[in-house]
Design a protein around this motif. Structure first.
Motif, PDB file in Angstrom:
ATOM      1  N   ILE A  29       1.573  13.657   5.054  1.00 35.46           N
ATOM      2  CA  ILE A  29       1.625  12.688   3.955  1.00 35.46           C
ATOM      3  C   ILE A  29       2.521  13.201   2.840  1.00 35.46           C
ATOM      4  O   ILE A  29       3.151  12.430   2.112  1.00 35.46           O
ATOM      5  CB  ILE A  29       0.201  12.371   3.413  1.00 35.46           C
ATOM      6  N   ILE A  30       2.612  14.539   2.716  1.00 38.31           N
ATOM      7  CA  ILE A  30       3.536  15.127   1.739  1.00 38.31           C
ATOM      8  C   ILE A  30       4.972  14.782   2.124  1.00 38.31           C
ATOM      9  O   ILE A  30       5.794  14.405   1.280  1.00 38.31           O
ATOM     10  CB  ILE A  30       3.348  16.654   1.669  1.00 38.31           C
ATOM     11  N   VAL A  31       5.265  14.919   3.422  1.00 38.95           N
ATOM     12  CA  VAL A  31       6.611  14.594   3.909  1.00 38.95           C
ATOM     13  C   VAL A  31       6.901  13.115   3.732  1.00 38.95           C
ATOM     14  O   VAL A  31       7.969  12.725   3.237  1.00 38.95           O
ATOM     15  CB  VAL A  31       6.741  14.995   5.397  1.00 38.95           C
ATOM     16  N   TYR A  32       5.948  12.267   4.124  1.00 36.37           N
ATOM     17  CA  TYR A  32       6.172  10.824   4.062  1.00 36.37           C
ATOM     18  C   TYR A  32       6.380  10.344   2.626  1.00 36.37           C
ATOM     19  O   TYR A  32       7.277   9.530   2.359  1.00 36.37           O
ATOM     20  CB  TYR A  32       5.002  10.070   4.687  1.00 36.37           C
ATOM     21  N   THR A  33       5.527  10.818   1.706  1.00 38.89           N
ATOM     22  CA  THR A  33       5.654  10.354   0.324  1.00 38.89           C
ATOM     23  C   THR A  33       6.870  10.950  -0.375  1.00 38.89           C
ATOM     24  O   THR A  33       7.366  10.381  -1.351  1.00 38.89           O
ATOM     25  CB  THR A  33       4.390  10.681  -0.495  1.00 38.89           C
ATOM     26  N   ALA A  34       7.373  12.091   0.127  1.00 32.98           N
ATOM     27  CA  ALA A  34       8.540  12.725  -0.491  1.00 32.98           C
ATOM     28  C   ALA A  34       9.856  12.192   0.074  1.00 32.98           C
ATOM     29  O   ALA A  34      10.846  12.083  -0.655  1.00 32.98           O
ATOM     30  CB  ALA A  34       8.478  14.240  -0.313  1.00 32.98           C
ATOM     31  N   TYR A  35       9.881  11.873   1.387  1.00 32.89           N
ATOM     32  CA  TYR A  35      11.149  11.546   2.045  1.00 32.89           C
ATOM     33  C   TYR A  35      11.286  10.087   2.461  1.00 32.89           C
ATOM     34  O   TYR A  35      12.395   9.633   2.746  1.00 32.89           O
ATOM     35  CB  TYR A  35      11.349  12.433   3.283  1.00 32.89           C
ATOM     36  N   LEU A  36      10.186   9.355   2.550  1.00 42.13           N
ATOM     37  CA  LEU A  36      10.255   7.958   2.969  1.00 42.13           C
ATOM     38  C   LEU A  36       9.956   7.036   1.794  1.00 42.13           C
ATOM     39  O   LEU A  36       9.330   7.440   0.817  1.00 42.13           O
ATOM     40  CB  LEU A  36       9.260   7.690   4.110  1.00 42.13           C
ATOM     41  N   THR A  37      10.375   5.801   1.909  1.00 42.25           N
ATOM     42  CA  THR A  37      10.125   4.828   0.852  1.00 42.25           C
ATOM     43  C   THR A  37       8.682   4.322   0.919  1.00 42.25           C
ATOM     44  O   THR A  37       8.014   4.447   1.956  1.00 42.25           O
ATOM     45  CB  THR A  37      11.076   3.632   0.993  1.00 42.25           C
ATOM     46  N   LYS A  38       8.232   3.745  -0.175  1.00 41.37           N
ATOM     47  CA  LYS A  38       6.886   3.141  -0.175  1.00 41.37           C
ATOM     48  C   LYS A  38       6.816   1.999   0.837  1.00 41.37           C
ATOM     49  O   LYS A  38       5.763   1.742   1.418  1.00 41.37           O
ATOM     50  CB  LYS A  38       6.524   2.643  -1.578  1.00 41.37           C
ATOM     51  N   GLU A  39       7.928   1.324   1.062  1.00 42.55           N
ATOM     52  CA  GLU A  39       7.948   0.257   2.059  1.00 42.55           C
ATOM     53  C   GLU A  39       7.716   0.824   3.463  1.00 42.55           C
ATOM     54  O   GLU A  39       6.983   0.237   4.269  1.00 42.55           O
ATOM     55  CB  GLU A  39       9.282  -0.497   2.012  1.00 42.55           C
ATOM     56  N   SER A  40       8.335   1.974   3.758  1.00 44.28           N
ATOM     57  CA  SER A  40       8.098   2.626   5.055  1.00 44.28           C
ATOM     58  C   SER A  40       6.647   3.049   5.185  1.00 44.28           C
ATOM     59  O   SER A  40       6.058   2.948   6.265  1.00 44.28           O
ATOM     60  CB  SER A  40       9.022   3.846   5.216  1.00 44.28           C
ATOM     61  N   LEU A  41       6.069   3.533   4.076  1.00 42.93           N
ATOM     62  CA  LEU A  41       4.643   3.896   4.096  1.00 42.93           C
ATOM     63  C   LEU A  41       3.777   2.674   4.314  1.00 42.93           C
ATOM     64  O   LEU A  41       2.733   2.734   4.974  1.00 42.93           O
ATOM     65  CB  LEU A  41       4.256   4.594   2.786  1.00 42.93           C
ATOM     66  N   GLY A  42       4.188   1.529   3.765  1.00 44.63           N
ATOM     67  CA  GLY A  42       3.457   0.296   4.005  1.00 44.63           C
ATOM     68  C   GLY A  42       3.502  -0.109   5.470  1.00 44.63           C
ATOM     69  O   GLY A  42       2.494  -0.535   6.046  1.00 44.63           O
ATOM     70  N   SER A  43       4.674   0.043   6.095  1.00 40.79           N
ATOM     71  CA  SER A  43       4.801  -0.258   7.532  1.00 40.79           C
ATOM     72  C   SER A  43       3.956   0.698   8.353  1.00 40.79           C
ATOM     73  O   SER A  43       3.278   0.289   9.303  1.00 40.79           O
ATOM     74  CB  SER A  43       6.272  -0.152   7.948  1.00 40.79           C
ATOM     75  N   PHE A  44       3.992   1.974   7.994  1.00 38.79           N
ATOM     76  CA  PHE A  44       3.175   2.983   8.671  1.00 38.79           C
ATOM     77  C   PHE A  44       1.694   2.628   8.579  1.00 38.79           C
ATOM     78  O   PHE A  44       0.949   2.707   9.563  1.00 38.79           O
ATOM     79  CB  PHE A  44       3.446   4.348   8.027  1.00 38.79           C
ATOM     80  N   THR A  45       1.263   2.202   7.401  1.00 40.89           N
ATOM     81  CA  THR A  45      -0.144   1.864   7.185  1.00 40.89           C
ATOM     82  C   THR A  45      -0.574   0.703   8.059  1.00 40.89           C
ATOM     83  O   THR A  45      -1.610   0.768   8.737  1.00 40.89           O
ATOM     84  CB  THR A  45      -0.373   1.514   5.701  1.00 40.89           C
TER      85      THR A  45
END
Length: 500
Positions: A29-45
């Motif tokens: 989650i450190i990698v995702y929140t640091a390197y990916l956009t919030k939109e990518s995190l939304g898709s991941f979720t």
């Protein structure tokens, strides 16, 4: 006490692998929140919420059914293993093919136009997961805890390694010229794609190792064995769907129910990413429950014929509530520094206030798992069907009405309310058909007091950071004193064991 010691020992082994492995995975989650956009995190979720739902469909309760029939005296465990695994392979191919062919329709339905490949990879991930379920269960049944732990850690290590390679290393090497920009068709703008691809590669590579350690099998479908197992497992399918409905439906539907501009500066999908990232912070409670489940499920079945089984179940429940209540307080009062430590980009801390609610929800999930043993050992699994329907309906209703009004908190409350309702109903029927002498009054009081102390500590604010840290963590002292006063017999027993 020897039985409880054995359970504690196996829980420690499963817990070490589960907590260590998932903690390593959680660090992503450190990698995702640091390197990916919030939109990518939304898709991941949302996509991984869908995977959670379909994972239950692909295994349809056969894991628990395998434990039930492989531990009985009437059937040969090896024959049960061969038939169950053969059936899972057949159904995984059928369901996986159907999902693979339906990928374009699913992509449009979930608002991912032109990205059908995401759901084709999802079909493969689910198929690989399903054909691993029974071999992993056999390792647990054979008490091969260390082998089980090793396999899980290898799988998670591969997943983490591929994530780091695809999300961090490749872009960096391309940027400094070590790799060409079109290396292996690398897409610099991909996000959730590399999360899915890492998962797919890790699952595929671990299959030979797990099959080898569990023992290779002859492909054989034995109808006499599978017919009662099928009848036993189908109600458990609905029970499993209830669990993932409560846990995942809020993350699956959140972005679709949240009104646009509900949170200024965030699209609905981006808000879904913030919601999903904060959900991850409650993972420590879920890790404990998962580790406990790995050890407790076969243990409960093996102890079911013990004349003291009910007393043992009650002792396990009481110890579980005490330990998890402490854990809930400890995490909640330290969220002010735990949150920023793991959620690396600005804006994620906006939803931190929902984490204590999620912790309590996960704790109730563990209580429900303890309670559910009554219909498993009495073969009354049809009750899980009705409890499932009630829980799923409650979860959807709460999300539907509260997310548009309360946003993040509405989604979190769906977890708490649904598990609470399922726990109460399961307890009521369990005490009618298989009464267990739980310390109900004490257990409820511990849960309520721990939840209250969690929020007091979370909202406590002082100008001096060291003093704030001390006073927040001091919320555990009243709970410890309460236990000292009300659990004298327990402490005396522990003291005598230490002296001996």
């Amino acid at each position: 006490m020897s039985n409880l010691k054995k359970l504690a020992g196996q829980t420690a082994i499963y817990g070490l692998s589960s907590i260590l492995g998932r903690s390593i995975n959680f660090l992503l989650i450190i990698v995702y929140t640091a390197y990916l956009t919030k939109e990518s995190l939304g898709s991941f979720t949302s996509i991984y919420a869908l995977i959670g739902f379909l994972n239950i469909v692909f295994t349809y309760g056969m894991e628990t059914s395998f434990f039930r029939y492989a531990t009985g005296k009437q059937l040969d465990p090896q024959r049960v293993y061969q038939s169950t695994q053969s059936l899972l392979i057949l159904t995984s191919v059928a369901l996986g093919t159907g999902l693979y062919l339906s990928a374009p329709l699913l992509a449009d339905w979930m608002d991912y136009p032109g990205q059908a490949y995401l759901f084709r990879w999802t079909a493969l991930i689910l198929s690989f997961d399903a054909v691993l379920a029974i071999p992993f269960a056999k390792l647990r049944l054979d008490n091969k805890a260390f082998t089980f732990a090793t396999a899980k850690l290898i799988n998670i290590g591969l997943n983490v390694g591929f994530n780091l390679l695809l999300i961090i290393a490749f872009p960096y090497w391309i940027r400094i010229g070590i790799l060409p920009s079109d290396f292996l068709g690398y897409q610099i703008d991909w996000g959730v794609e590399y999360i899915l691809l890492s998962n797919l590669l890790a699952n595929g590579l671990i299959i030979p190792f797990v099959w080898w350690k569990a023992g290779f099998f002859n492909f054989k479908i034995d109808g006499k064995i599978l017919k009662p197992m099928w009848a036993y497992s189908i109600p458990l399918l609905f029970m499993g769907l209830a669990g993932v409905t409560n846990e995942l439906v809020s993350r699956l539907l959140f972005e679709y129910l949240l009104p646009e501009n509900f949170y200024p500066g965030l699209s609905s999908r981006e808000a879904g990413g913030v919601f999903g990232a904060n959900f991850k912070l409650a993972i420590l409670m879920n890790l404990v429950i998962q580790a406990f489940k790995y050890a407790a499920e076969p243990f409960f079945f093996k102890e079911s014929e013990n004349e003291n089984a009910k007393q043992i179940y009650a002792q396990v429940m009481h110890a579980f509530i005490i330990f998890c209540s402490f854990l809930m307080i400890a995490i909640s009062v330290n969220l002010n520094w735990i949150g920023p430590l793991f959620l690396r980009s600005p804006g994620y801390e906006e939803a931190l206030f929902i984490v204590p609610v999620l912790l309590m929800g996960y704790l109730l999930l563990g209580v429900y798992f303890n309670l559910s043993i009554w219909f498993k050992v009495t073969d009354k699994t049809q009750y899980s069907f009705w409890i499932t329907l009630l829980g799923a309906a409650a979860s959807i209703v709460v999300i539907w009405f509260l997310v548009p009004k309360w946003g993040f908190m509405g989604g979190a409350l769906s977890t708490l309310i649904t598990y609470l309702l399922m726990t109460v109903v399961c307890f009521y029927f369990g005490q009618r058909y298989y009464p267990i002498p739980y310390q109900t009054g004490k257990g409820i009081s511990y849960l309520l007091i721990a939840f209250g102390l969690s929020y007091v500590g979370f909202y406590l604010s002082l100008e001096h950071h060291v003093a704030e840290f001390i006073f927040r963590n001091a919320m555990m002292i009243p709970f410890a004193l309460l236990l000292l006063l009300r659990e004298k017999a327990l402490w005396l027993k522990i003291k005598s064991k230490i002296k001996s």
